[in-house]
Design an enzyme around this catalytic site. Structure first.
Site, PDB file in Angstrom:
ATOM      1  N   THR A  42       0.933  -1.264   0.030  1.00  0.00           N
ATOM      2  CA  THR A  42      -0.098   0.121  -0.102  1.00  0.00           C
ATOM      3  C   THR A  42       0.778   1.208   0.098  1.00  0.00           C
ATOM      4  O   THR A  42       0.607   2.124  -0.712  1.00  0.00           O
ATOM      5  CB  THR A  42      -0.972   0.016   1.271  1.00  0.00           C
ATOM      6  OG1 THR A  42      -1.358  -1.321   1.450  1.00  0.00           O
ATOM      7  CG2 THR A  42      -1.954   0.815   1.206  1.00  0.00           C
ATOM      8  N   THR A  43       1.704   1.318   0.910  1.00  0.00           N
ATOM      9  CA  THR A  43       2.742   2.677   1.078  1.00  0.00           C
ATOM     10  C   THR A  43       3.436   2.875  -0.395  1.00  0.00           C
ATOM     11  O   THR A  43       3.274   4.016  -0.943  1.00  0.00           O
ATOM     12  CB  THR A  43       3.517   2.357   2.262  1.00  0.00           C
ATOM     13  OG1 THR A  43       3.155   1.809   3.401  1.00  0.00           O
ATOM     14  CG2 THR A  43       4.333   3.709   2.410  1.00  0.00           C
TER      15      THR A  43
ATOM     16  N   HIS B 180      -8.493  -0.091   2.465  1.00  0.00           N
ATOM     17  CA  HIS B 180      -8.403  -1.547   2.572  1.00  0.00           C
ATOM     18  C   HIS B 180      -9.618  -2.324   2.513  1.00  0.00           C
ATOM     19  O   HIS B 180      -9.326  -3.565   2.836  1.00  0.00           O
ATOM     20  CB  HIS B 180      -7.694  -1.677   4.082  1.00  0.00           C
ATOM     21  CG  HIS B 180      -6.228  -1.527   3.892  1.00  0.00           C
ATOM     22  ND1 HIS B 180      -5.515  -1.664   3.147  1.00  0.00           N
ATOM     23  CD2 HIS B 180      -5.599  -1.009   5.057  1.00  0.00           C
ATOM     24  CE1 HIS B 180      -4.111  -1.242   3.621  1.00  0.00           C
ATOM     25  NE2 HIS B 180      -4.293  -0.708   4.910  1.00  0.00           N
TER      26      HIS B 180
ATOM     27  N   SER C 229       4.864  -9.740   7.303  1.00  0.00           N
ATOM     28  CA  SER C 229       4.812  -8.350   7.361  1.00  0.00           C
ATOM     29  C   SER C 229       3.866  -7.715   8.379  1.00  0.00           C
ATOM     30  O   SER C 229       4.260  -6.868   9.271  1.00  0.00           O
ATOM     31  CB  SER C 229       4.838  -7.692   5.917  1.00  0.00           C
ATOM     32  OG  SER C 229       4.873  -6.251   6.094  1.00  0.00           O
TER      33      SER C 229
ATOM     34  N   ARG D 139      10.139  -1.751   6.176  1.00  0.00           N
ATOM     35  CA  ARG D 139      11.264  -2.862   6.635  1.00  0.00           C
ATOM     36  C   ARG D 139      12.039  -3.297   5.674  1.00  0.00           C
ATOM     37  O   ARG D 139      12.904  -2.481   5.184  1.00  0.00           O
ATOM     38  CB  ARG D 139      10.162  -3.882   7.303  1.00  0.00           C
ATOM     39  CG  ARG D 139      10.862  -4.555   8.385  1.00  0.00           C
ATOM     40  CD  ARG D 139       9.738  -5.920   8.780  1.00  0.00           C
ATOM     41  NE  ARG D 139       9.297  -6.739   8.010  1.00  0.00           N
ATOM     42  CZ  ARG D 139       9.909  -7.724   7.584  1.00  0.00           C
ATOM     43  NH1 ARG D 139      11.131  -8.128   8.289  1.00  0.00           N
ATOM     44  NH2 ARG D 139       9.359  -8.560   6.555  1.00  0.00           N
ATOM     45  N   LYS D 140      11.806  -4.614   5.266  1.00  0.00           N
ATOM     46  CA  LYS D 140      12.791  -5.144   4.310  1.00  0.00           C
ATOM     47  C   LYS D 140      12.099  -5.039   3.001  1.00  0.00           C
ATOM     48  O   LYS D 140      13.049  -4.850   1.971  1.00  0.00           O
ATOM     49  CB  LYS D 140      12.697  -6.849   4.481  1.00  0.00           C
ATOM     50  CG  LYS D 140      14.177  -6.940   5.605  1.00  0.00           C
ATOM     51  CD  LYS D 140      14.041  -8.568   5.620  1.00  0.00           C
ATOM     52  CE  LYS D 140      14.958  -9.190   6.496  1.00  0.00           C
ATOM     53  NZ  LYS D 140      14.889 -10.598   6.655  1.00  0.00           N
TER      54      LYS D 140
HETATM   55  P1  PAP Z   1      -0.084  -0.756   5.142  1.00  0.00           P
HETATM   56  O1  PAP Z   1      -0.997  -1.805   4.468  1.00  0.00           O
HETATM   57  O2  PAP Z   1      -0.037  -0.907   6.746  1.00  0.00           O
HETATM   58  O3  PAP Z   1       0.176   0.380   4.468  1.00  0.00           O
HETATM   59  P2  PAP Z   1       1.964  -1.693   3.457  1.00  0.00           P
HETATM   60  O4  PAP Z   1       2.640  -0.575   2.765  1.00  0.00           O
HETATM   61  O5  PAP Z   1       0.921  -2.247   2.283  1.00  0.00           O
HETATM   62  O6  PAP Z   1       1.350  -1.668   4.788  1.00  0.00           O
HETATM   63  O7  PAP Z   1       2.862  -3.071   3.376  1.00  0.00           O
HETATM   64  C1  PAP Z   1       4.195  -2.782   4.366  1.00  0.00           C
HETATM   65  C2  PAP Z   1       5.196  -3.547   3.499  1.00  0.00           C
HETATM   66  O8  PAP Z   1       5.390  -2.850   2.149  1.00  0.00           O
HETATM   67  C3  PAP Z   1       6.318  -3.769   4.081  1.00  0.00           C
HETATM   68  O9  PAP Z   1       6.795  -5.036   3.706  1.00  0.00           O
HETATM   69  P3  PAP Z   1       7.739  -6.042   4.634  1.00  0.00           P
HETATM   70  O10 PAP Z   1       7.190  -5.994   6.136  1.00  0.00           O
HETATM   71  O11 PAP Z   1       7.869  -7.292   4.029  1.00  0.00           O
HETATM   72  O12 PAP Z   1       9.418  -5.422   4.734  1.00  0.00           O
HETATM   73  C4  PAP Z   1       7.358  -2.639   3.617  1.00  0.00           C
HETATM   74  O13 PAP Z   1       8.804  -2.965   3.720  1.00  0.00           O
HETATM   75  C5  PAP Z   1       7.140  -2.759   2.188  1.00  0.00           C
HETATM   76  N1  PAP Z   1       7.165  -1.707   1.573  1.00  0.00           N
HETATM   77  C6  PAP Z   1       7.013  -0.190   2.043  1.00  0.00           C
HETATM   78  N2  PAP Z   1       7.521   0.763   1.273  1.00  0.00           N
HETATM   79  C7  PAP Z   1       8.004   0.132   0.140  1.00  0.00           C
HETATM   80  C8  PAP Z   1       8.472   0.476  -1.196  1.00  0.00           C
HETATM   81  N3  PAP Z   1       8.543   1.789  -1.532  1.00  0.00           N
HETATM   82  N4  PAP Z   1       8.816  -0.459  -1.910  1.00  0.00           N
HETATM   83  C9  PAP Z   1       8.700  -1.788  -1.688  1.00  0.00           C
HETATM   84  N5  PAP Z   1       8.316  -2.178  -0.582  1.00  0.00           N
HETATM   85  C10 PAP Z   1       7.781  -1.202   0.361  1.00  0.00           C
END
Ligand code: PAP
Length: 311
Positions: A60-61, A120, A150, A273-274
């Site tokens: 989403t982000t 969502h 995640s 995060r990752k």
């Molecule tokens: P949300 O629904 O609470 O907004 P969302 O953004 O959908 O969360 O998901 C967060 C995940 O997207 C995280 O994954 P991880 O826990 O496996 O690391 C986050 O790291 C990842 N994320 C956020 N920003 C980006 C980006 N710019 N590019 C790729 N992945 C990203």
């Protein structure tokens, strides 16, 4: 999608997650129910609107940052992007968690066109005006075991949930009782819409965005009605957006290193995060992944859509 398939609220699944309500066929935090109802009853979509839809933790982000950058590229050069000083969640509001929070009736008078919103919610829970107008929907999904991992990291980043065992999180997903779940119903709702009307709903996969961000950004821009010109492409405008919205860049911006969102009670750094595909192998046992995959495969069977487990 046929709304007749939505279970009624009295057909509650047997298990029950505290503070969650089973509402219109999906689970959500109980406090969101009035917001959702208000959104459904009052939101009037415009044909130019773009709605970013996703299940939590599916990208989403990233999607918010990309869509905002694509749509606003002529207003703000990236060197002066509002994303440099605001988290994507403060720039692209959720209907159910921000705009219609606490019974608000948002005033959209000053919102520039095209309006960009996020949700969502499941497809069937969207306000009818979104479905009946020419508003476009961009949906992103992600391999579900990575979503589980995640979500577990996100939840345990809060002190009150710091000791939540990953096994409990996993079991919640297996029952389909997670926020805005079941996962499979969420995906299927948007998948069916995207195949029935591809000009209305664009269906994206996080893993494909990771594999080819430039191609997916181009695809998004065309779908949203803001295609890149040949000249922009030659000048590298798409590559610049891909780089600017990359996890490493957004994560290292001061605004996303510490502090809280302006629009929700969350730390700005908790969304980064990752960002890897297949990180689940480090947290879930092969048998757990196999068990969950079987559940998801069974639920998706016959839909024409499957997840490819990457590792
Ligand atoms: P949300 O629904 O609470 O907004 P969302 O953004 O959908 O969360 O998901 C967060 C995940 O997207 C995280 O994954 P991880 O826990 O496996 O690391 C986050 O790291 C990842 N994320 C956020 N920003 C980006 C980006 N710019 N590019 C790729 N992945 C990203």
């Amino acid at each position: 999608m046929a709304d007749q398939s939505i279970p009624s609220d009295d057909q509650l699944p047997q298990k029950y997650t505290p503070n969650f309500t089973y509402f219109q066929g999906f689970w959500c935090r109980s406090e969101l129910v009035p917001n959702i109802t208000s959104f459904q009853n009052h939101f009037q979509a415009l044909d130019a609107d773009i709605v970013l839809a996703s299940k939590p933790k599916t990208g989403t982000t990233w999607l918010k940052a990309l869509a905002f950058s694509i749509l606003n590229r002529h207003r703000f050069p990236l060197s002066n992007s509002p994303l440099a000083s605001s988290n994507p969640h403060d720039l692209v509001p959720y209907f159910e968690m921000t705009l219609y929070n606490n019974g608000c009736h948002p005033d959209f008078a000053d919102v520039s066109s095209p309006r960009l919103f996020a949700t969502h919610l499941s497809y069937h829970a969207l306000a009818e005006s979104i479905k009946n107008s020419k508003a476009r929907i961009v949906y992103v999904t992600r391999n579900p075991p990575d979503v589980i991992v995640s979500m577990w990291h996100f939840a345990t980043s809060r002190p009150e949930r710091a000791h939540w065992p990953i096994d409990e999180c996993f079991e919640q997903f297996c029952r389909g009782e997670e926020g805005f779940g079941p996962f499979w119903d969420h995906v299927l709702g948007y998948w069916k819409q995207s195949t029935a009307n591809p000009n209305k709903t664009l269906f994206l996969k996080y893993e494909e965005m990771k594999g080819n961000p430039v191609g997916q950004i181009k695809n998004m821009a065309e779908f949203m009605g803001w295609p890149f010109s040949e000249e922009e492409e030659k000048e590298g405008a798409i590559d610049e957006i891909a780089e600017f919205c990359s996890l490493s860049n957004l994560k290292n911006l001061e605004v996303n290193k510490s502090g809280s969102l302006k629009t929700m009670k969350r730390q700005t750094n908790s969304f980064f995060r990752k960002g890897e595909a297949g990180d689940y192998v480090n947290f879930l046992s092969p048998s757990a992944v196999e068990r969950y995959s079987k559940i998801v495969d069974g639920k998706l069977s016959g839909s024409g859509f499957t997840f490819k487990m990457c590792c």
